[in-house]
Write a protein that holds these residues in place. Structure first.
Motif, short mmCIF file in Angstrom:
data_model
loop_
_atom_site.label_atom_id
_atom_site.label_comp_id
_atom_site.label_asym_id
_atom_site.label_seq_id
_atom_site.Cartn_x
_atom_site.Cartn_y
_atom_site.Cartn_z
N ALA A 135 54.52 25.25 54.69
CA ALA A 135 54.02 25.82 53.43
C ALA A 135 52.95 24.88 52.89
O ALA A 135 53.24 23.77 52.46
CB ALA A 135 55.15 25.97 52.42
N PRO A 137 50.47 23.43 50.37
CA PRO A 137 50.18 23.44 48.92
C PRO A 137 48.69 23.66 48.69
O PRO A 137 47.87 23.21 49.50
CB PRO A 137 50.61 22.05 48.46
N HIS A 138 48.37 24.36 47.64
CA HIS A 138 46.96 24.66 47.36
C HIS A 138 46.47 23.84 46.18
O HIS A 138 47.08 23.86 45.11
CB HIS A 138 46.80 26.15 47.07
N LEU A 139 45.38 23.18 46.39
CA LEU A 139 44.78 22.37 45.34
C LEU A 139 43.74 23.19 44.60
O LEU A 139 42.91 23.85 45.22
CB LEU A 139 44.10 21.14 45.95
N THR A 140 43.81 23.16 43.29
CA THR A 140 42.79 23.84 42.48
C THR A 140 41.62 22.88 42.25
O THR A 140 41.72 21.69 42.57
CB THR A 140 43.38 24.28 41.14
N ASP A 152 49.97 13.93 45.34
CA ASP A 152 51.19 14.75 45.26
C ASP A 152 51.14 15.89 46.27
O ASP A 152 52.14 16.23 46.91
CB ASP A 152 51.34 15.31 43.84
N ALA A 153 49.94 16.50 46.37
CA ALA A 153 49.79 17.62 47.30
C ALA A 153 49.98 17.16 48.74
O ALA A 153 50.65 17.83 49.54
CB ALA A 153 48.42 18.26 47.13
N ALA A 156 53.54 16.52 49.27
CA ALA A 156 54.26 17.78 49.42
C ALA A 156 54.05 18.37 50.81
O ALA A 156 54.97 18.90 51.43
CB ALA A 156 53.79 18.76 48.35
N GLY B 262 55.97 29.56 51.32
CA GLY B 262 54.94 30.40 50.72
C GLY B 262 55.47 31.51 49.84
O GLY B 262 54.69 32.23 49.24
N LEU B 347 52.54 23.65 41.63
CA LEU B 347 51.36 23.58 42.49
C LEU B 347 51.75 23.27 43.92
O LEU B 347 51.20 23.82 44.87
CB LEU B 347 50.41 22.50 41.95
N PHE B 348 52.71 22.42 44.07
CA PHE B 348 53.15 22.02 45.40
C PHE B 348 54.64 22.30 45.52
O PHE B 348 55.40 21.99 44.61
CB PHE B 348 52.89 20.54 45.64
N PRO B 349 55.05 22.87 46.67
CA PRO B 349 56.47 23.14 46.83
C PRO B 349 57.27 21.85 46.89
O PRO B 349 56.85 20.89 47.54
CB PRO B 349 56.54 23.90 48.16
#
Lengths: 222, 385
Positions: A135, A137-140, A152-153, A156, B262, B347-349
């Motif tokens: 999975a 993670p999506h960064l804005t 953090d992302a 993760a 997801g 934002l992050f799992p």
């Protein structure tokens, strides 16, 4: 040339006795490294895709660029690693008053890279199994401005269950096949640098073991 | 002598000019005229509005048992009530114990008050008969009052409004019709109701349902006839949307958000904090979320006041971190009422696996390295020998 691939993998002493009789030539070692670079580029493609997916929402259209950069970096890094290993072995063997050219070291390291290509192929197969389950993670755009958020992302991503499992499996595979390469390199460096078997084992074993300890350190997350 | 003869001729000529009905006032005729009287006077309407037209019916009875009387001229006269139908100018005979009616149309512009118009009837063989009767001019309209309406109106929710129509006048009104309108987007049932006659001092209740789709003002128009004159009384009822104090009020709480592979899972409770039952309570995610199986939407069902139910919805949040969760229910009338509440998707799992020391891989590596080093150690010893 009377050498064979099975000899290289199973009986490297015999392989290098025959291979190093001839004049230095980097054509076959170069082809081996090229093959390794291609396999590394494939792995780079997978990892680059994950990174691109992470930043896609913040950097529209940059995904392809990130993937291409990752592929090129992995490809080039394989050649750099080849040179670095050869340089390390060359310098270490000088301590033991080794003779023989740097190109011989390059030749030996190139031949000894074959097990790592096999290991890299196994890792690619593992990546095909595990990475689709990660999975991402999506960064804005806002998150990209914040280093803590990026960290953090990344954490993760690396702590995703599938990613974690893949990292551990690929680490074990790469270490096992690195040791196999080290085994080949010892015989090669002994003959390439005209040093004793014990000195060759130290020249190769010490940096390899240090690298492995570093990898275990990273794997353990200490 | 000649002068006397001339006066006689003049008198005869004048009498001849009056016509064939020459009055012969005798003591008997005067007594008979005394028995002629106005037996009834009826005004329609019973009480006039200023500006109304109406009729006056005067009944004249000959009370003589065996003598007819001859009426030459009948009229109705007053400064405040204008005669619009003319007078009775032809002679007519009223037989013994017979009654004859005279009907006059009148129009009044008088202000409120009591008036006494005069009816006069000239008799051939006696003096005229005069009669004054009272008639009222009263501008008091029908009273329309709001009896009951909902504490609050809700969009697309059907409610009932009750009004009272009362007649405070001294006379009956007829053809009373209650007509309500509210413009487009407002359903009114029935929009028109026929009440009919309404006696003096009487009242009646009118109910109608209203389903407003937007705020408006209802115009209730009560039309009625006073005699043959049309009149109308209006009542305006504002319809504004305010929260229904008794309505069901499902509230989401205890919300937990978790993302796995997801797919985001939102779990929580819905409690009915209102005073009526919330039917068909459903929870689902809205765009930009894309609902995913197994819980694209979650139906909790009916929730009584103070009851609660748990829910779980699953969706893909994409790149969004703020996802609206829609809570919808049906009220007792079947109207769907929806509300949304945003949930923040991390934002992050979060890592769900213990990321502690990886014992197995490290042991495997150590084992392999030990075998490698040990193997080479043994090999070097043998090689040396």
């Amino acid at each position: 040339m009377k050498t064979s691939l099975p000899d290289l993998l199973i009986n490297p002493n015999k392989f290098f006795q025959q291979a190093l009789e001839d004049k230095e030539q980097l054509r076959y070692p170069g082809l081996i490294i090229l093959l390794g670079a291609v396999v590394a580029a494939i792995s780079g493609y997978f990892m680059g895709s994950l990174t691109a997916g992470m930043m896609e929402s913040a950097m529209q259209g940059m995904g392809s660029l990130i993937v291409i950069m990752a592929v090129i970096a992995a490809f080039v890094m394989t050649f750099l690693v080849w040179i670095v290993w050869a340089g390390v072995f060359y310098l270490f063997s000088r301590i033991f008053k080794g003779s023989g050219s740097f190109n011989r070291c390059l030749e030996v390291v190139g031949y000894g890279y074959v097990p790592q290509i096999i290991g890299a192929l196994v890792t690619v197969i593992a990546a095909l199994e595990y990475l689709p389950r990660v999975a991402v993670p999506h960064l804005t755009s806002a998150a990209l401005q914040n280093p803590q958020m990026i960290q953090d992302a990344t954490t993760a991503l690396m702590h995703d269950p599938a990613m974690l499992e893949f990292t551990q499996i690929s680490a074990v595979i790469s270490i096992v096949f690195l040791l196999w390469s080290a085994n080949i390199w010892i015989f090669g460096i002994k003959q390439a640098r005209n040093i004793s078997m014990r000195d060759a084992a130290i020249c190769v074993g010490l940096p390899v073991i240090l690298l492995i300890l570093f990898q275990v350190y990273k794997l353990a997350g200490v | 002598m000649k002068i006397l003869t001339f006066l006689i001729l003049i008198t005869i000529t004048l009498l001849a000019g009056i016509g064939g009905t020459t009055a012969y006032v005798t003591p008997e005729s005067i007594v008979a005229a005394g028995n002629v009287y106005v037996s009834n006077v009826t005004y329609d309407p019973g009480a006039f509005f200023t500006g109304d037209t109406g009729t006056v019916t005067v009944a004249v009875t000959n009370g003589n048992a065996n003598q007819s009387i001859v009426a030459n001229h009948a009229t109705f006269d007053d400064n405040d009530f204008q005669l619009t139908s003319g007078t009775y100018d032809s002679s007519s005979n009223i037989g013994p114990l017979q009654t004859r009616t005279y009907i006059f149309s009148v129009l009044t512009d008088a202000t409120e008050g009591s008036y006494y118009p005069t009816f006069s009837l000239s008799l051939r063989d006696a003096d005229s008969l005069f009669y004054k009767g009272m008639v009222r001019v009263d501008n008091t309209p029908l009273v329309v009052s709001l009896l009951s309406k909902p504490d609050s109106f809700t969009q697309a929710k059907k409610d009932t409004i009750s009004v009272q129509v009362a007649n405070p006048r001294k006379n009956e009104v007829k053809n009373v019709i209650a007509d309500v309108s509210g413009g487009d987007g407002v359903d009114l049932l029935p929009s028109t109701q026929y009440i009919g006659r309404l006696a003096p001092g009487a009242s009646t209740q009118v109910n109608f349902s209203v389903t407003p789709n937007h705020e408006t003002t209802l115009n209730l128009s009560v039309k009625y006839d006073n005699g043959d004159n049309h009149h109308c009384t209006n009542l305006q009822i504002p319809v504004t949307f305010t929260p229904d104090k008794k309505r069901a009020n499902p509230v989401m709480s205890n919300i937990a958000v978790k993302t796995e592979s997801g797919v985001t899972h939102v779990t929580g409770d819905v409690t009915n904090a209102g005073l009526t039952v919330a039917n068909a309570v459903t929870v689902t995610s809205l765009a930009p979320a894309v609902p995913q199986d197994p819980y694209k939407s979650y139906v909790i069902g009916a929730l009584k006041p103070d009851d609660f139910g748990s829910f779980e919805v699953t969706f893909s949040a994409g790149n969004s971190t703020n996802i609206p969760i829609q809570l919808s229910f049906r009220d007792t009338d079947g109207n769907v009422i929806s509300s949304t509440q945003n949930v923040t998707v991390p934002l992050f799992p979060a890592s769900t696996q213990n990321t502690g020391f990886p014992v197995l891989p490290v042991v495997a590596v150590v084992l392999v390295v030990a075998i490698f080093v040990g193997g080479w150690f043994v090999y070097l010893k043998r090689y040396k020998q």
